[in-house]
Motif scaffolding. Structure first.
Motif, mmCIF file in Angstrom:
data_model
loop_
_atom_site.group_PDB
_atom_site.id
_atom_site.type_symbol
_atom_site.label_atom_id
_atom_site.label_comp_id
_atom_site.label_asym_id
_atom_site.label_seq_id
_atom_site.Cartn_x
_atom_site.Cartn_y
_atom_site.Cartn_z
ATOM 1 N N PRO A 160 0.686 -1.114 0.080
ATOM 2 C CA PRO A 160 0.088 -0.124 0.040
ATOM 3 C C PRO A 160 0.892 1.335 0.048
ATOM 4 O O PRO A 160 0.341 2.378 -0.549
ATOM 5 C CB PRO A 160 -0.753 -0.029 1.191
ATOM 6 C CG PRO A 160 0.003 -0.869 2.257
ATOM 7 C CD PRO A 160 0.787 -1.899 1.353
ATOM 8 N N VAL A 161 1.989 1.195 0.414
ATOM 9 C CA VAL A 161 3.198 2.256 0.503
ATOM 10 C C VAL A 161 3.372 2.822 -1.042
ATOM 11 O O VAL A 161 3.180 3.746 -1.303
ATOM 12 C CB VAL A 161 4.262 1.987 1.370
ATOM 13 C CG1 VAL A 161 5.241 3.167 1.253
ATOM 14 C CG2 VAL A 161 4.015 1.965 2.869
ATOM 15 N N VAL A 166 2.084 6.604 -5.650
ATOM 16 C CA VAL A 166 1.534 7.015 -6.948
ATOM 17 C C VAL A 166 0.394 7.630 -6.948
ATOM 18 O O VAL A 166 -0.172 8.492 -7.569
ATOM 19 C CB VAL A 166 1.250 5.588 -7.832
ATOM 20 C CG1 VAL A 166 0.931 5.520 -9.128
ATOM 21 C CG2 VAL A 166 2.724 4.953 -7.832
ATOM 22 N N SER A 167 -0.799 6.945 -6.078
ATOM 23 C CA SER A 167 -2.160 7.484 -6.084
ATOM 24 C C SER A 167 -2.355 8.762 -5.239
ATOM 25 O O SER A 167 -3.561 9.378 -5.582
ATOM 26 C CB SER A 167 -3.156 6.399 -5.536
ATOM 27 O OG SER A 167 -2.919 6.085 -4.024
ATOM 28 N N ALA A 191 -1.780 3.106 4.332
ATOM 29 C CA ALA A 191 -0.661 3.915 3.881
ATOM 30 C C ALA A 191 -1.152 5.307 3.761
ATOM 31 O O ALA A 191 -2.100 5.581 2.725
ATOM 32 C CB ALA A 191 0.007 3.345 2.699
ATOM 33 N N VAL A 192 -0.685 6.410 4.453
ATOM 34 C CA VAL A 192 -1.276 7.755 4.268
ATOM 35 C C VAL A 192 -0.049 8.715 3.637
ATOM 36 O O VAL A 192 0.823 8.832 4.398
ATOM 37 C CB VAL A 192 -1.661 8.373 5.784
ATOM 38 C CG1 VAL A 192 -2.298 9.681 5.602
ATOM 39 C CG2 VAL A 192 -2.405 7.389 6.534
ATOM 40 N N VAL A 200 4.292 13.691 -3.156
ATOM 41 C CA VAL A 200 4.249 12.911 -2.048
ATOM 42 C C VAL A 200 5.792 12.637 -1.662
ATOM 43 O O VAL A 200 6.592 12.044 -2.353
ATOM 44 C CB VAL A 200 3.697 11.401 -2.467
ATOM 45 C CG1 VAL A 200 3.761 10.496 -1.198
ATOM 46 C CG2 VAL A 200 2.366 11.469 -3.095
ATOM 47 N N THR A 201 5.934 13.182 -0.609
ATOM 48 C CA THR A 201 7.485 13.183 0.021
ATOM 49 C C THR A 201 7.697 12.023 0.958
ATOM 50 O O THR A 201 8.857 11.840 1.096
ATOM 51 C CB THR A 201 7.810 14.562 0.781
ATOM 52 O OG1 THR A 201 6.856 14.546 1.773
ATOM 53 C CG2 THR A 201 7.697 15.798 -0.179
#
Ligand SMILES: [Fe+2]
Length: 411
Positions: A160-161, A166-167, A191-192, A200-201
């Protein structure tokens, strides 16, 4: 600022000014004394005053106390403001330290693993539970890639990470994993993504070890299944031709449901419904159920009512609610000619379509008072003949495939 505070500040400002004025006053006195000493005057208050007044330039010296009053007043005011700011900063610092302490307590004692992973999938933060699940110390975790730790060397399937990078959305996953200490865990991952300026950093991963919870749920489920088996025994006591029927339907229906990719909970509901699909027959007279001759129209109507009775019997129990819906429709036909609601095709719940095939197959191969059971080959042929009429064709083909795989029986 409150009015009392403003008054207090004003009073303090006046005091500072007076204090400055007092200090400044020493300067003209001192200068006058110097002049008096130079000119040989006696040191008395009268001589001091007359000497001071007799020199016009003393006016300039007399401005010093006012200047000092202004200077000390301003300085005091600024000093007060600085003191207030420092006090506020100290307070904010204390609050921050307390907040950090509480956060640390929460992170360290939470039964949930919190980690922060950077774009390179390396640990930037890991709490105590993370170390416990991974079987490693914090020092061993930080800076290392998550997939190196689970020993795969590549990003895990369904990670999920990786998906969150990507998402840019929250992603979820459940997986079974063995840690470095050889313990097998069932873990739930959330995964947040940390999004900064549209990028996304990093990703905050929240991992919950649900092994114990699932074991408890399984234990509870086993107890429920024992209750179900007792109920099944009661049903089969009434119908002497159906010995073991419910268990066989349950086994086949479960296999079909898994092969069709239904979720864990859906498979469980299908299996429960398969075990109890004929529970509604409890209310039908044994004479009708075991009648060795053709049924009258009234008797047939009584039997046709058993799916509805079955659903109603279970409807009060939350755990059986989904199974109850499946039971209601297990005699619907794919072409809409079944009962009780004449549903057709995909209107019929998938669990009911599955049980319909498994139930019919077992009925076909079982001996009855009025006929001998079919051979396996004939029953499979009959299922295929009725695919699209009575049965869902996809369910029929899945059943035949799983039957061949599981039983090594040639259709
Ligand atoms: Fe039935």
């Amino acid at each position: 600022m409150g009015s009392n505070e403003a008054k207090e500040k004003g009073a303090k400002h006046i005091i500072y000014c007076l204090y400055g004025f007092g200090i400044g006053l020493l300067f003209p006195i001192f200068i006058t004394l110097v002049v008096m000493v130079n000119q040989g005057y006696d040191l008395s208050l009268g001589a001091l005053v007359s000497t001071h007044l007799s020199h016009s330039w003393m006016i300039l010296v007399d401005t010093v106390p006012f200047g000092m009053a202004f200077f000390v007043g301003t300085l005091g005011k600024q000093n007060d403001e600085l003191a207030i700011k420092k006090k506020m900063l100290d307070l904010a610092q204390k609050k921050l330290e307390e907040k950090n302490r509480l956060m640390q307590v929460i992170f360290d004692n939470a039964p949930v693993a919190y980690v922060i992973l950077n774009r390179d999938f390396r640990f930037e933060f890991a709490n105590r539970t993370t170390c416990s699940i991974a079987g490693l110390s914090e020092e061993e975790l930080l800076g290392r890639r998550c997939y190196d730790i689970v020993g795969k060397g590549v990003i895990c399937k369904g990670c999920p990470v990786a998906k969150a990078f990507v998402s840019k959305q929250i992603e979820y996953n459940t997986k079974v994993e063995q840690n470095r200490l050889g313990k097998t865990n069932i873990i739930d991952q959330v995964a947040v993504p940390i999004v900064e300026n549209g990028q996304v950093t990093g990703v905050i991963e929240i991992v919950t070890n649900i092994t114990e919870r699932l074991e408890m749920a399984n234990q509870r489920e086993e107890e429920l299944m024992a209750t179900i088996n007792t109920l099944v025994g009661l049903i089969e006591l009434k119908d002497k031709y159906t010995g073991g029927h419910s268990q066989r339907v349950r086994k086949w229906a479960g296999s079909i449901a898994r092969a069709m990719g239904l979720s864990f909970n859906e498979v469980r509901d299908v299996e429960i419904a398969a075990s109890l699909h004929d529970i509604g027959k409890i209310g039908i007279a044994e004479l009708i159920l075991n009648k060795p001759a053709e049924l009258t129209e009234g008797e047939y109507e009584a039997i046709k009512n058993h799916p509805v009775v079955g659903e109603n019997t279970l409807s009060g129990l939350e755990f059986f609610r989904n199974a109850g819906k499946i039971i209601r429709h297990h005699h619907e036909a794919y072409n809409g000619s079944g009962y009780p609601d004449k549903l057709a095709g995909e209107e019929i719940p998938i669990g009911a379509r599955i049980i319909c095939v498994a139930d019919a197959y077992d009925a076909m191969i079982s001996d009855r008072a009025y006929r001998k059971g079919m051979t396996n080959g004939d029953a499979i042929e009959e299922l295929r003949r009725l695919a699209g009429i009575q049965f869902d064709p996809e369910v029929v083909e899945t059943f035949i495939r799983t039957w061949n795989d599981d039983q090594n029986c040639v259709a």
